[in-house]
Each structure stands twice: as structure tokens, then as C-alpha cells.
Design a protein around this motif. Structure first.
Motif, short mmCIF file in Angstrom:
data_model
loop_
_atom_site.label_atom_id
_atom_site.label_comp_id
_atom_site.label_asym_id
_atom_site.label_seq_id
_atom_site.Cartn_x
_atom_site.Cartn_y
_atom_site.Cartn_z
N ASN A 31 10.75 -49.48 -7.14
CA ASN A 31 10.19 -48.99 -8.39
C ASN A 31 10.07 -50.07 -9.46
OD1 ASN A 31 10.04 -46.45 -7.25
ND2 ASN A 31 12.02 -45.79 -8.06
N ARG A 32 10.60 -51.26 -9.16
CA ARG A 32 10.51 -52.37 -10.11
C ARG A 32 9.51 -53.44 -9.67
NH1 ARG A 32 14.55 -53.02 -13.90
NH2 ARG A 32 16.21 -51.46 -13.87
N ARG A 33 8.89 -53.21 -8.53
CA ARG A 33 7.95 -54.22 -8.01
C ARG A 33 6.70 -54.25 -8.89
NH1 ARG A 33 5.73 -53.80 -3.43
NH2 ARG A 33 5.97 -55.91 -2.66
N ILE A 34 6.19 -55.46 -9.11
CA ILE A 34 5.05 -55.65 -9.99
C ILE A 34 3.75 -55.50 -9.20
CG2 ILE A 34 3.92 -57.24 -11.60
CD1 ILE A 34 6.88 -58.53 -11.77
N GLN A 35 3.57 -56.36 -8.21
CA GLN A 35 2.45 -56.21 -7.28
C GLN A 35 2.92 -55.32 -6.14
OE1 GLN A 35 -0.64 -57.35 -7.82
NE2 GLN A 35 0.12 -58.12 -9.79
N LEU A 43 15.64 -69.64 -12.63
CA LEU A 43 14.54 -69.14 -13.45
C LEU A 43 13.21 -69.21 -12.70
CD1 LEU A 43 15.49 -70.59 -16.96
CD2 LEU A 43 15.68 -68.23 -16.16
N ARG A 44 13.02 -70.22 -11.87
CA ARG A 44 11.80 -70.30 -11.05
C ARG A 44 11.76 -69.12 -10.07
NH1 ARG A 44 7.47 -73.67 -10.12
NH2 ARG A 44 8.21 -74.41 -8.11
N CYS A 45 12.90 -68.82 -9.46
CA CYS A 45 12.97 -67.69 -8.53
C CYS A 45 12.77 -66.37 -9.27
CB CYS A 45 14.31 -67.68 -7.80
SG CYS A 45 14.54 -69.04 -6.65
N LEU A 46 13.34 -66.26 -10.45
CA LEU A 46 13.17 -65.06 -11.27
C LEU A 46 11.68 -64.80 -11.52
CD1 LEU A 46 14.20 -62.90 -13.41
CD2 LEU A 46 14.03 -64.75 -15.07
N GLY A 47 10.96 -65.83 -11.94
CA GLY A 47 9.55 -65.67 -12.26
C GLY A 47 8.70 -65.31 -11.07
N HIS A 48 9.11 -65.74 -9.88
CA HIS A 48 8.33 -65.49 -8.67
C HIS A 48 8.85 -64.30 -7.86
CE1 HIS A 48 7.03 -69.69 -9.46
NE2 HIS A 48 5.92 -69.32 -8.84
N SER A 49 9.82 -63.58 -8.37
CA SER A 49 10.48 -62.55 -7.56
C SER A 49 9.64 -61.31 -7.33
CB SER A 49 11.79 -62.13 -8.23
OG SER A 49 11.54 -61.47 -9.47
N ASN A 50 8.64 -61.07 -8.17
CA ASN A 50 7.80 -59.86 -8.10
C ASN A 50 8.61 -58.58 -8.34
OD1 ASN A 50 5.17 -58.66 -7.70
ND2 ASN A 50 5.88 -57.88 -5.74
N VAL A 51 9.78 -58.73 -8.92
CA VAL A 51 10.62 -57.59 -9.28
C VAL A 51 11.02 -57.76 -10.74
CG1 VAL A 51 12.74 -56.32 -8.83
CG2 VAL A 51 11.51 -57.37 -6.94
N GLU A 52 10.69 -56.79 -11.56
CA GLU A 52 11.00 -56.91 -12.99
C GLU A 52 12.44 -56.53 -13.26
OE1 GLU A 52 11.12 -58.39 -15.86
OE2 GLU A 52 8.94 -58.31 -15.65
N VAL A 53 13.24 -57.51 -13.66
CA VAL A 53 14.66 -57.29 -13.91
C VAL A 53 15.03 -57.51 -15.36
CG1 VAL A 53 15.33 -57.88 -11.55
CG2 VAL A 53 15.18 -59.69 -13.27
N LEU A 101 10.79 -67.36 -25.88
CA LEU A 101 11.77 -68.31 -25.35
C LEU A 101 12.03 -68.17 -23.86
CD1 LEU A 101 14.44 -68.29 -28.22
CD2 LEU A 101 12.43 -69.76 -27.94
N ILE A 102 11.75 -67.00 -23.31
CA ILE A 102 12.01 -66.81 -21.87
C ILE A 102 10.93 -65.92 -21.27
CG2 ILE A 102 13.53 -64.82 -22.32
CD1 ILE A 102 13.95 -67.41 -19.49
N TYR A 103 10.38 -66.35 -20.15
CA TYR A 103 9.34 -65.54 -19.50
C TYR A 103 9.98 -64.47 -18.62
CZ TYR A 103 9.58 -68.10 -14.93
OH TYR A 103 9.95 -68.62 -13.73
N THR A 104 9.17 -63.63 -18.05
CA THR A 104 9.63 -62.55 -17.17
C THR A 104 8.84 -62.60 -15.86
OG1 THR A 104 7.99 -60.93 -17.90
CG2 THR A 104 10.02 -61.11 -19.22
N PRO A 105 9.33 -61.92 -14.83
CA PRO A 105 8.54 -61.85 -13.59
C PRO A 105 7.14 -61.27 -13.82
CG PRO A 105 10.79 -61.16 -13.17
CD PRO A 105 10.68 -61.33 -14.66
N THR A 106 7.02 -60.29 -14.70
CA THR A 106 5.71 -59.72 -15.00
C THR A 106 4.80 -60.78 -15.62
OG1 THR A 106 6.71 -57.55 -15.37
CG2 THR A 106 4.50 -57.89 -16.24
#
Length: 632
Positions: free
Chosen positions: A74-78, A214-224, A239-244
Motif C-alpha cells: 500500500n506504500r508502493r509508488i509505481q 539515502l540513495r537506496c531510500l530514493g530508489h526504493s519505490n516505497v514511500e516511508v 532539505l531532504i527528498y522522498t522516494p515519491t
């Protein structure tokens, strides 16, 4: 042949797994230092090796988390799945770790003082942070935008952007040139603060591991990242990006170029205007179930080692047919403990999914292992798990649920009859898939065969196979000690074909029969009664051991899914890529045909050809035919 762009290929690209030998000099130098020099002299080799292991571990943990669909669906972006093409493209995702290890070793030789830096220096942490914000972030942003120009994108950066459904391994999937530049981005804060005299071991470990995290966070396709955090502190969104945020960069490539800080997109006027609204929508929808599957395949675990053959353990291993590998053996104790915990507390959970012609197909797993199905005291618990899964599917609005292997065992629940009789108002169709399983086995038997030997002859499948073959004037030697059960099946056949069914009680009766159909597990000693050149067809779980070198062995009944399947990136047990067990395929056909009946209990022999033709009509293919058309 088109020439590849300069520095797009990795120097060790053709080495395969032998590339890991390049870590050998680090180990050799460390051992030599330990036994022949001052033990403290070359501790930098140890630090590089530890950092490499930790970096790989971080990427693996994020990949495992992304693939834990029972947590993240339920948290997946794509919403699409990661397919085999993407997995193969990202197979060597860890090349950059090896590259940066080699660069680090060169740095230690050029700047010897790096070997003597302290464990902690507060000023070094502050200096690294300032250099990251002041140099690394804007440098990455500027270079990244340049790589989206037509020339550099088509020759280099398009490899990374070939993956729209990102995962942590996508972060490492890029060309040699791109990772050389990224190495500079990582190295500037580390080397810069060290040259200022503020370097420390803690700063290096912390910066590199946080960078990877943080690189893994951004590419995880799961919004945490919770949206409430940005609502309470709005300045944090710069200051900080998100997976979305980063996912939008992969789907709408002209925006969101930053490394970790959207501030630079805001300054460069490249921030996607949908970033925060989409982030809010995804985080607010986490409590909802999401899209309801049209089809569910209800599987179970075979044994302790095969429990590791899932995408959330090792994605690459799960994308290949299962086979016991040496690297799995140290994980056996942990897997055994998890099995006990699942036995005590776990419920049926989502494992994988794919899409076929606009329909969502999911695989759920009953948290039980093969041996547990043969424990008398475990029967009630297993049936309860299956029943709850069927009722859950019914509540959700699933159209078809297909039972795998032991989940439809006759002795367990009468091939699913128990649940259909207990819940007569089920809207979900329950399917055991044995009709298509029988069809696959029967169509594997070469034309012209006049005699077959059948074990498991009085089972549901054995009965259907025997009745089908006898009506085609094939003599069936049915191995069974029960004359009563044999005669009951024989009476079901038309009178003129009953003589083609012959009861035998010993394996010796088949010593001249070259077509064996195995529905009950047989030992190597029993296999010895087959004549040289015999072929073993089988519908027994687990498959029999291929003991005879002078005979051939068929796989379990299976079919290849249609070519237009999407998002399929895992293999079903020992099946080849894109191939599923016939009981799984039977449920798929049931859905595609729109049949409204349950397929449980005894097989309707007259429907074997109907189901087979329907499978072929919808593009499912016999495995041998599919392999001939698509040789590996």
C-alpha cells in the motif's frame, strides 16, 4: 555492430562473478600486514573491506524491504512489478562498490596520512556536511542535468532510466563514466575535510553509509517518509527528498534532478509541481488495501531451503529456477527459526504479483512447509489457513483462487471440496487446476504409445489420466493394492474400453514398459524396474530423483504464461522463467474464460480437452514448445 560510447562499459564487464577476485589484493595485503608487518600498518584495507560489505548489506536490506509486499504493497509508488529484463539489467549493480574500493586504495597511497586519522573528530563531521551541501549537491545537480541532454542521455544515462519501477539496486545500475563522476561527488567531502586536518574514521563510515542509505531510500519505490513531517516543518521539503520525489524523476525525466536536497531543484526551477501532492496522497492511502487482485494462486513452502527462493530474500536468486546453492546453507538455521515462528503466528501473506491483460494476478503463501502437510495434528490448522485465505479473497472480490500442490491434497480437504461445501455462497471460484494438469501430462505422451505404467493410479489425477487413456485404446497398468478402488475406476470407463485398464501390484509388471507416469513418489530402487530408455512423466510433489542415466525425466506439469505478461520477475520453484505449474495455469484459464463454476473434487474427464484448448487459445504454451521458440 554499433560501437559503445567511451567509458560506458565497465573494465571487468566480461569477468562475470570473477570480478570479486579484484578484492583479493585487499585481503592479501591485510593478511600480509598482520603476519609480517606491524598489525596497524594496513588497517585501511580492513576498513575498505568492511565498508564494502556494509554498503552491499544496506542495498540488500532496502531491496528486501521493497519486495516485502505484505508490508509495502500500500506504500508502493509505481504499482507495476519488476520484470526479468530489469533484474538482468541491474544484475551487476554492485560494480560501483568495487570501483570506489579501488579508488579508495589509490587515495590511501597518494595521501598516506589517511591511514592515521583518528576515530572521531567533530569538526570533520561539520566540514563534510558543509562540503556536501556547498560542493557535492550543486555539482551532482549540474552534472545530472547535463546527462539529460540528448547526447549524454542516449549514450550513458538511458541505462539508469530504463528502470521506471526503481529499487535499491537501480541506484547502482549506471555506466562506468557516471560512477566515476559519482565517486568524485562522494569523495569531495571525505577528502576535503581530511585535507583540512579534520578527517576521522567515523566521518568516513558515516558519510558513505548515509549517502548509500539515502540513495537506496530514493530508489526504493516505497514511500516511508511521513507527510506530517513536512506539514509540521515545511522547510524540510527543501532539505531532504522522498522516494515519491525521485520516482517522479524516473517517470517525468525533465524534473527533480537533485541528489538529496530539493532546494537545488527549487533554485534551478526544475522541481516537479506534483511532488508534494503525490507524496501526500500516497502516504494518506497507506491504510487502504489498494487494487483488488482478479486472480490468486495460493501456494505453500516446499522445504526450509526453498523458503529462501523469494524476491524479498535475494531478488536475483528468486529470478532463477530454484536449486540448492552453497551460499544458502549458512542461512538454514535462520530459515528454520523463521519456519517455527511462521508456524506459531503467521497468516497467509502476499509474495509476488504480475499483470496479464489488465488483470492483477497475485501469489499468496500459506505459512506452512511441505513436511507439515503430512503431520496428522497439523491438518486442522492448515485447512484453517486455506479457508481463511479463501474467505479473505471472497471478501475482497477476487474472482478466482487456485490451490497449489498440497493445498488441494485429497486427504487434506478433498481437493478443495471441503471449503466449497462449507461455504456454498462463495463468489470467488475455487479451482484445483488438476484438469489442466492432467491435460499437460496427457499431451506430453507421444502419439503411438500403446502402454503406460501409472503410479498413484487411484488418486484424482491418476483416475482421470487412466480413464482418458483407456478411451484412446492405450493399455494402462494401474499400480494399486486396492482391487476395490481399481474396480470402481474401471466401472467408470465405457464397457468397450474397460479391458484397457489393468491392475498390477508390483513394479516388476512394468519392466518392459517405457512410459511411466509417476503420481506417487518412487525410490531409485523402484525406478530400476523401468527398462533402459524409459521416460518418467510425473505429477508428484516433490519430484522424484533422476537416478537413472539411461532414462529421461519430465518436469512437473507446467505451462508458459502468454508473452504479454507484465511485471513478472520471479520463478515458481524449479520452473523456468515465465513458466508456472499447471495448477496455477488452470486458475489463469478459468479467469480468462470467465467460467463461473468451482473446479474442486473429482476431475471431469470430458473437460480435459476443453481446458487444454482454452489454454492454447489464450496463449499459454507447453514448456517444450516455448523453449524451442525462445532458446536461452
Amino acid at each position: 555492430m554499433v560501437a559503445r560510447a567511451v567509458l560506458s562499459a565497465w573494465p571487468w564487464e566480461n569477468l562475470g562473478t570473477f570480478k570479486y577476485l579484484l578484492y583479493g589484493p585487499f585481503i592479501g595485503k591485510l593478511l600480509y600486514s598482520k603476519f609480517h608487518e606491524d598489525a596497524q600498518t594496513d588497517t585501511w584495507c580492513l576498513h575498505i573491506l568492511i565498508l564494502c560489505a556494509l554498503r552491499g548489506f544496506i542495498h540488500q536490506l532496502w531491496c528486501s524491504y521493497s519486495n516485502m509486499l505484505f508490508f509495502t504493497r500500500n506504500r508502493r509508488i509505481q504499482k507495476q512489478g519488476v520484470d526479468f529484463k530489469q533484474i538482468d539489467r541491474e544484475w551487476d549493480w554492485d560494480n560501483f562498490i568495487l570501483l570506489q574500493a579501488l579508488i579508495a586504495s589509490v587515495a590511501f597511497y597518494i595521501f598516506p596520512f589517511l591511514a592515521d586519522i583518528p576515530v572521531w573528530n567533530t569538526r570533520g563531521v561539520i566540514a563534510a556536511l558543509i562540503l556536501h551541501i556547498g560542493v557535492s549537491e550543486p555539482l551532482y545537480y549540474w552534472v545530472h542535468r547535463r546527462f539529460h541532454g540528448n547526447y549524454l542521455f542516449t549514450r550513458y544515462h538511458s541505462l539508469h532510466h530504463a528502470s521506471t519501477v526503481t529499487q535499491s539496486f537501480t541506484a547502482g545500475s549506471a555506466t562506468f563514466l557516471e560512477h566515476l563522476i559519482l565517486s568524485a561527488v562522494v569523495g569531495i567531502p571525505i577528502l576535503g575535510s581530511s585535507l583540512m586536518g579534520f578527517g576521522s574514521i567515523s566521518m568516513i563510515y558515516g558519510y558513505v553509509l548515509i549517502f548509500d542509505f539515502l540513495r537506496c531510500l530514493g530508489h526504493s519505490n516505497v514511500e516511508v517518509v511521513p507527510h506530517a513531517m513536512f506539514h509540521a516543518f515545511p522547510f524540510l521539503k527543501y532539505l531532504i527528498y522522498t522516494p515519491t520525489y525521485h520516482s517522479l524523476h524516473h517517470t517525468e525525466m525533465g524534473t527533480n534532478f537533485c541528489l538529496f536536497m530539493p532546494l537545488f531543484d527549487a533554485l534551478g526551477n526544475t522541481m516537479n509541481c506534483k511532488s508534494w501532492e503525490l507524496h501526500k496522497k500516497i502516504t494518506s492511502d497507506t491504510g487502504k488495501y489498494g487494487r483488488v487482485p482478479d486472480f490468486v494462486f495460493l501456494a505453500h513452502v516446499v522445504d526450509v531451503i526453498s523458503a529462501l527462493h523469494v524476491p524479498f530474500v535475494f531478488r536475483s536468486f528468486g529470478s532463477l529456477p530454484f536449486a540448492t546453492r552453497i551460499f544458502l546453507l549458512p542461512l538454514w538455521p535462520q530459515a528454520f527459526v523463521i519456519m517455527l515462528l511462521m508456524w506459531a503466528w503467521s497468516k497467509t501473506f502476499l509474495v509476488t504479483f504480475y499483470n496479464l491483460r489488465g488483470r492483477l494476478h497475485q501469489t499468496w503463501a500459506v505459512p506452512r512447509f511441505g513436511f507439515q502437510y503430512f503431520l496428522p495434528f497439523a491438518t486442522e490448522g492448515i485447512n484453517n489457513q486455506i479457508e481463511q485465505a479463501i474467505l479473505r479473497a471472497d471478501r475482497l472480490g477476487v474472482k478466482v483462487i487456485s490451490l497449489a500442490a498440497l493445498n488441494k491434497n485429497e486427504a487434506l480437504n478433498g481437493g478443495g471440496t471441503l471449503f466449497v461445501d462449507k461455504h456454498p455462497n462463495l463468489k470467488v471460484r475455487v479451482v484445483h487446476g488438476n484438469t489442466l494438469t492432467a491435460a499437460v501430462i496427457l499431451h506430453e505422451i507421444p502419439q503411438g504409445v500403446k502402454e503406460v505404467f501409472l503410479t498413484g493410479a487411484t488418486s484424482k489425477l491418476g483416475r482421470a489420466i487412466a480413464l482418458y487413456l483407456c478411451q484412446r485404446k492405450v493399455r494402462v497398468l494401474m499400480l494399486t493394492l486396492s482391487t476395490e478402488r481399481f474396480q470402481k475406476i474401471q466401472r467408470e470407463a465405457p464397457v468397450e474400453f474397460q479391458n484397457y485398464l489393468v491392475q498390477v501390484t508390483k513394479y516388476q509388471a512394468a519392466q518392459n514398459c517405457k512410459t511411466w507416469i509417476v503420481g506417487k513418489w518412487i525410490t531409485p530402487r523402484q525406478q530400476n524396474w523401468a527398462p533402459s530408455g524409459a521416460h518418467f512423466h510425473q505429477f508428484v510433489v516433490p519430484p522424484i530423483l533422476p537416478f537413472r542415466r539411461d532414462c529421461t525425466y519430465g518436469d512437473l506439469a507446467a505451462l508458459k504464461l502468454p508473452e504479454d505478461v507484465q511485471g513478472l520477475g520471479s520463478c515458481e520453484y524449479t520452473m523456468e522463467r515465465g513458466v508456472v505449474h499447471a495448477c496455477h495455469a488452470g486458475g489463469v484459464v478459468h479467469l480468462l474464460e470467465g467460467w463461473t463454476h468451482h473446479e474442486v473434487g473429482a476431475l471431469d474427464v470430458d473437460r480435459i480437452d476443453v481446458v487444454w484448448k482454452a489454454a492454447l487459445k489464450h496463449g499459454l504454451k507447453p514448456v517444450n514448445e516455448a523453449m524451442e521458440q525462445n532458446p536461452q
